[in-house]
Design an enzyme around this catalytic site. Structure first.
Site, PDB file in Angstrom:
ATOM      1  CE  LYS A 161      -1.634   1.469   4.084  1.00  0.00           C
ATOM      2  NZ  LYS A 161      -1.620   2.840   4.399  1.00  0.00           N
ATOM      3  CG  ASN A 162       2.081   2.775   3.853  1.00  0.00           C
ATOM      4  OD1 ASN A 162       0.879   3.205   2.709  1.00  0.00           O
ATOM      5  ND2 ASN A 162       2.528   2.601   4.519  1.00  0.00           N
ATOM      6  NE  ARG A 173      -0.444  12.147   6.707  1.00  0.00           N
ATOM      7  CZ  ARG A 173       0.537  13.881   7.628  1.00  0.00           C
ATOM      8  NH1 ARG A 173      -0.622  14.344   7.661  1.00  0.00           N
ATOM      9  NH2 ARG A 173       1.446  13.999   7.742  1.00  0.00           N
ATOM     10  CB  CYS A 176      -4.734   6.151  10.740  1.00  0.00           C
ATOM     11  SG  CYS A 176      -4.924   4.819   9.534  1.00  0.00           S
ATOM     12  NE  ARG A 180      -0.196  10.161   9.911  1.00  0.00           N
ATOM     13  CZ  ARG A 180      -0.528   9.780   9.208  1.00  0.00           C
ATOM     14  NH1 ARG A 180      -1.608   9.479   9.445  1.00  0.00           N
ATOM     15  NH2 ARG A 180       0.045   8.622   8.498  1.00  0.00           N
ATOM     16  N   PRO A 181       2.465  16.707  11.727  1.00  0.00           N
ATOM     17  CG  PRO A 181       3.866  17.129  12.447  1.00  0.00           C
ATOM     18  CD  PRO A 181       3.266  16.106  12.905  1.00  0.00           C
ATOM     19  CB  ILE A 182       2.924  18.173   6.080  1.00  0.00           C
ATOM     20  CG1 ILE A 182       2.250  19.865   6.501  1.00  0.00           C
ATOM     21  CG2 ILE A 182       2.019  17.389   6.095  1.00  0.00           C
ATOM     22  CD1 ILE A 182       1.437  20.356   5.447  1.00  0.00           C
ATOM     23  CG  ASP A 183       7.760  20.190  10.866  1.00  0.00           C
ATOM     24  OD1 ASP A 183       7.052  19.261  11.461  1.00  0.00           O
ATOM     25  OD2 ASP A 183       8.570  20.678  11.258  1.00  0.00           O
ATOM     26  CD  GLN A 184      11.723  18.341   9.849  1.00  0.00           C
ATOM     27  OE1 GLN A 184      12.605  18.254   9.571  1.00  0.00           O
ATOM     28  NE2 GLN A 184      11.522  19.224  10.958  1.00  0.00           N
ATOM     29  CG  ASP A 239       2.764   1.389   9.593  1.00  0.00           C
ATOM     30  OD1 ASP A 239       1.676   1.992  10.508  1.00  0.00           O
ATOM     31  OD2 ASP A 239       2.847   1.676   8.516  1.00  0.00           O
ATOM     32  NE  ARG A 296      -7.633   4.326   4.622  1.00  0.00           N
ATOM     33  CZ  ARG A 296      -6.669   5.032   6.033  1.00  0.00           C
ATOM     34  NH1 ARG A 296      -6.931   5.214   6.741  1.00  0.00           N
ATOM     35  NH2 ARG A 296      -5.679   4.964   5.318  1.00  0.00           N
TER      36      ARG A 296
HETATM   37  N1  EPU Z   1       6.805  14.051  11.587  1.00  0.00           N
HETATM   38  C1  EPU Z   1       7.178  15.667  12.003  1.00  0.00           C
HETATM   39  N2  EPU Z   1       7.008  15.909  10.479  1.00  0.00           N
HETATM   40  C2  EPU Z   1       7.024  15.670   9.722  1.00  0.00           C
HETATM   41  C3  EPU Z   1       6.849  14.481   9.440  1.00  0.00           C
HETATM   42  C4  EPU Z   1       6.455  13.530   9.931  1.00  0.00           C
HETATM   43  O1  EPU Z   1       7.300  15.892  12.996  1.00  0.00           O
HETATM   44  O2  EPU Z   1       7.030  16.336   9.106  1.00  0.00           O
HETATM   45  C5  EPU Z   1       6.940  13.185  12.768  1.00  0.00           C
HETATM   46  C6  EPU Z   1       4.839  12.477  12.697  1.00  0.00           C
HETATM   47  O3  EPU Z   1       4.593  13.177  13.554  1.00  0.00           O
HETATM   48  C7  EPU Z   1       5.568  11.384  13.456  1.00  0.00           C
HETATM   49  C8  EPU Z   1       7.128  11.183  12.821  1.00  0.00           C
HETATM   50  O4  EPU Z   1       7.328  11.542  12.087  1.00  0.00           O
HETATM   51  O5  EPU Z   1       6.036  10.878  14.750  1.00  0.00           O
HETATM   52  C9  EPU Z   1       6.538   9.962  11.352  1.00  0.00           C
HETATM   53  O6  EPU Z   1       6.283  10.044  10.998  1.00  0.00           O
HETATM   54  P1  EPU Z   1       5.735   9.982   8.864  1.00  0.00           P
HETATM   55  O7  EPU Z   1       5.842  11.473   8.261  1.00  0.00           O
HETATM   56  O8  EPU Z   1       7.589   9.307   8.633  1.00  0.00           O
HETATM   57  O9  EPU Z   1       4.860   9.163   8.720  1.00  0.00           O
HETATM   58  P2  EPU Z   1       4.279   9.160   7.684  1.00  0.00           P
HETATM   59  O10 EPU Z   1       4.176   9.552   5.890  1.00  0.00           O
HETATM   60  O11 EPU Z   1       3.013  10.549   7.246  1.00  0.00           O
HETATM   61  C10 EPU Z   1       3.746   6.677   7.247  1.00  0.00           C
HETATM   62  C11 EPU Z   1       2.784   5.545   6.564  1.00  0.00           C
HETATM   63  C12 EPU Z   1       1.773   5.337   7.851  1.00  0.00           C
HETATM   64  C13 EPU Z   1       3.339   5.416   9.459  1.00  0.00           C
HETATM   65  C14 EPU Z   1       4.065   6.426   8.718  1.00  0.00           C
HETATM   66  C15 EPU Z   1       5.659   5.518   9.743  1.00  0.00           C
HETATM   67  C16 EPU Z   1       1.798   6.196   4.343  1.00  0.00           C
HETATM   68  C17 EPU Z   1       1.146   6.565   3.481  1.00  0.00           C
HETATM   69  N3  EPU Z   1       2.059   6.297   5.765  1.00  0.00           N
HETATM   70  O12 EPU Z   1       3.185   8.136   7.646  1.00  0.00           O
HETATM   71  O13 EPU Z   1       1.341   4.083   7.355  1.00  0.00           O
HETATM   72  O14 EPU Z   1       2.393   4.792  10.769  1.00  0.00           O
HETATM   73  O15 EPU Z   1       5.194   6.139   7.783  1.00  0.00           O
HETATM   74  O16 EPU Z   1       6.217   4.346   9.762  1.00  0.00           O
HETATM   75  O17 EPU Z   1       2.770   5.386   3.323  1.00  0.00           O
HETATM   76  C18 EPU Z   1      -0.168   2.942   7.752  1.00  0.00           C
HETATM   77  O18 EPU Z   1      -0.554   2.379   6.423  1.00  0.00           O
HETATM   78  O19 EPU Z   1      -1.195   2.224   8.512  1.00  0.00           O
HETATM   79  C19 EPU Z   1      -0.086   4.225   8.343  1.00  0.00           C
HETATM   80  C20 EPU Z   1      -0.336   5.064   9.085  1.00  0.00           C
END
Ligand code: EPU
Length: 429
Positions: A22-23, A93, A117, A122-126, A305, A397
């Site tokens: 999926k991811n 997401r 989820c 769930r920030p996007i600052d990075q 996950d 999903r």
């Molecule tokens: N984070 C920040 N700033 C950012 C982005 C992330 O502080 O700009 C923090 C988040 O708050 C969190 C950590 O970094 O504490 C990891 O977040 P990440 O960005 O890695 O997660 P994501 O990209 O939103 C993906 C998967 C999730 C999985 C996470 C961690 C997808 C679509 N989603 O989410 O998958 O839990 O990586 O491995 O790839 C799932 O499949 O059930 C799922 C939730």
């Protein structure tokens, strides 16, 4: 209303085939926006997140042809505006990858803030920090993110957290930028490598994916390509745990054993028998398993996950286990559902203490998110009596055909749908 009804107690037996990841799929599908022509993507999981993503792409002008159950032909040449603001964008997401992909192609994007989820903030600052380093400015506009640049130029970016989403978005934006981009403290998940391989097969120049330093040499054009998505590591891990929880014995086919190492090691530690082959794995268990300590971490650590699924398994282990969640702030919301089934779990912040009980009891429960839903299924399969899981849209999903796959290996599980007006979510591409 859709539900799964599970009559627990059957040991899983036989073999199950794992779908595409999926991811990886939800990163590769928007990456086609950067290609000039027809991309053929194979081993695409037939899940609702993918269906929704395809609707979003069609809405903005792409052409998608379903060649067979798992193969898509996507042509994004007809997209002429860098705007994705429909309601569907909010459902996913991964729709945030439209920011990087549209920015990479059009040098600007306007994308509704993504959903997904709920594990707390769930920030996007990075992601935005990465875009900014490449020369783009961003601002929030009525629930959407507007990103603009005159020109994207390669740069060095050090991520404060090894974010999967930020790593993917920066790759998408940088792959056609002028010059060299370096992402340090990059995420190392298998789907990052899959995305880089996909882009490289279109003519990109990305090295180091799978390590914490990724180097991208910008190229001018990316051609269309044919590509097959890797197997889903988390789907495979979920079936491994379902086999262990039911004292079953199953073969899991179409996997990459290396991607499962942290899960395999933990399951072996608690007494699950696992034999690896080249692209399959045999998993069996008998009697009660041992307790253990689990810490979730970015890849190659134990995946967040898989956290709800292992908590479900440890709920009936022989002793006290401790599971700490080191990735998300708030990923134990589902625990109250397991306690309804008789589990003894205490949560303190990011840590859960699980005192194994002999057996869970079937109960009505809700899938509070995708992997929590998987944990409810695992618990229902091993519990005594009937478990009725509501809110299963979350599960559908991300798990392809889970009811039939489980039935094939001996589970007593049914999908029921009491039709509701306005329920328009399609079940397939
Ligand atoms: N984070 C920040 N700033 C950012 C982005 C992330 O502080 O700009 C923090 C988040 O708050 C969190 C950590 O970094 O504490 C990891 O977040 P990440 O960005 O890695 O997660 P994501 O990209 O939103 C993906 C998967 C999730 C999985 C996470 C961690 C997808 C679509 N989603 O989410 O998958 O839990 O990586 O491995 O790839 C799932 O499949 O059930 C799922 C939730």
């Amino acid at each position: 209303m859709e539900k799964y009804i599970i009559r627990g107690g059957n040991k899983l037996k036989g073999s199950v085939n794992i779908s595409g990841a999926k991811n990886a799929a939800v990163a590769i599908i928007p990456a086609t926006i950067l290609a000039e022509g027809n991309c053929v993507i194979e081993n695409v999981p037939n899940i609702r997140d993918v269906t929704i993503f395809l609707h979003i792409l069609r809405d903005i002008g792409a052409q998608v042809r379903v060649l067979d159950e798992h193969t898509l032909e996507i042509n994004t040449v007809g997209i002429n505006k860098a705007v994705a603001t429909s309601e569907l964008v909010r459902k996913l997401r991964a729709s945030c990858y439209l920011m990087g992909a549209l920015l990479g192609r059009f040098k600007s994007s306007l994308v509704t803030l993504p959903g997904g989820c709920d594990f707390g903030v769930r920030p996007i600052d990075q992601h935005l920090k990465g875009f900014s380093a490449l020369g783009a400015s961003s601002c929030f506009e009525a629930g959407a993110v507007s990103i603009k640049s005159k020109k994207l130029t390669g740069n060095s970016i050090y991520l404060d957290v090894a974010s999967v989403g930020a790593t993917i978005n920066i790759i998408l934006a940088a792959v056609k930028a002028k010059g060299k981009t370096t992402i340090e403290n990059a995420a190392r998940e298998p789907h990052i490598v899959d995305l880089a391989n996909f882009l490289n097969s279109m003519g990109a120049n990305i090295v180091g994916a799978g390590t914490n330093i990724i180097r991208i040499n910008g190229v001018e054009k990316l051609k269309a390509t044919n590509y097959s998505i890797i197997p889903d590591q988390i789907e495979a891990g979920t079936y491994m745990i379902a086999a262990a929880a039911t004292n079953g014995n199953i073969k899991i086919d179409n996997i990459i054993p290396k991607h499962l190492e942290s899960i395999t090691a933990k399951l072996r530690e608690i007494g699950v028998k696992i034999t690896e082959e080249y692209d399959s794995i045999q998993v069996s268990s008998s009697g009660r398993l041992k307790p253990c300590t689990v810490k979730t971490m970015p890849y190659p650590g134990f995946p967040t996950d898989m956290q709800p699924q292992i908590v479900a398994l440890l709920s009936t282990s022989d002793g006290t286990s401790i599971v700490s969640e080191d990735v998300w702030d708030n990923r134990f919301k589902y625990v109250s559902e397991l306690t309804c089934m008789g589990a003894k779990i205490t949560v303190d912040g990011r840590m859960a203490v699980i005192e194994g009980v002999k057996r869970l009891k079937g109960s009505p429960v809700s899938a509070t998110d995708l992997r929590a839903g998987a944990a409810m299924i695992i618990s229902g399969l091993s519990a005594e009596g009937i478990t009725e899981i509501s809110n299963i849209n979350h599960i559908e999903r991300g798990y392809e055909d889970i009811v039939n796959k489980l039935k094939k290996i001996g589970a007593n599980i049914e999908y029921v749908n009491i039709a509701e007006e306005g329920n328009t979510i399609p079940k397939a591409f």
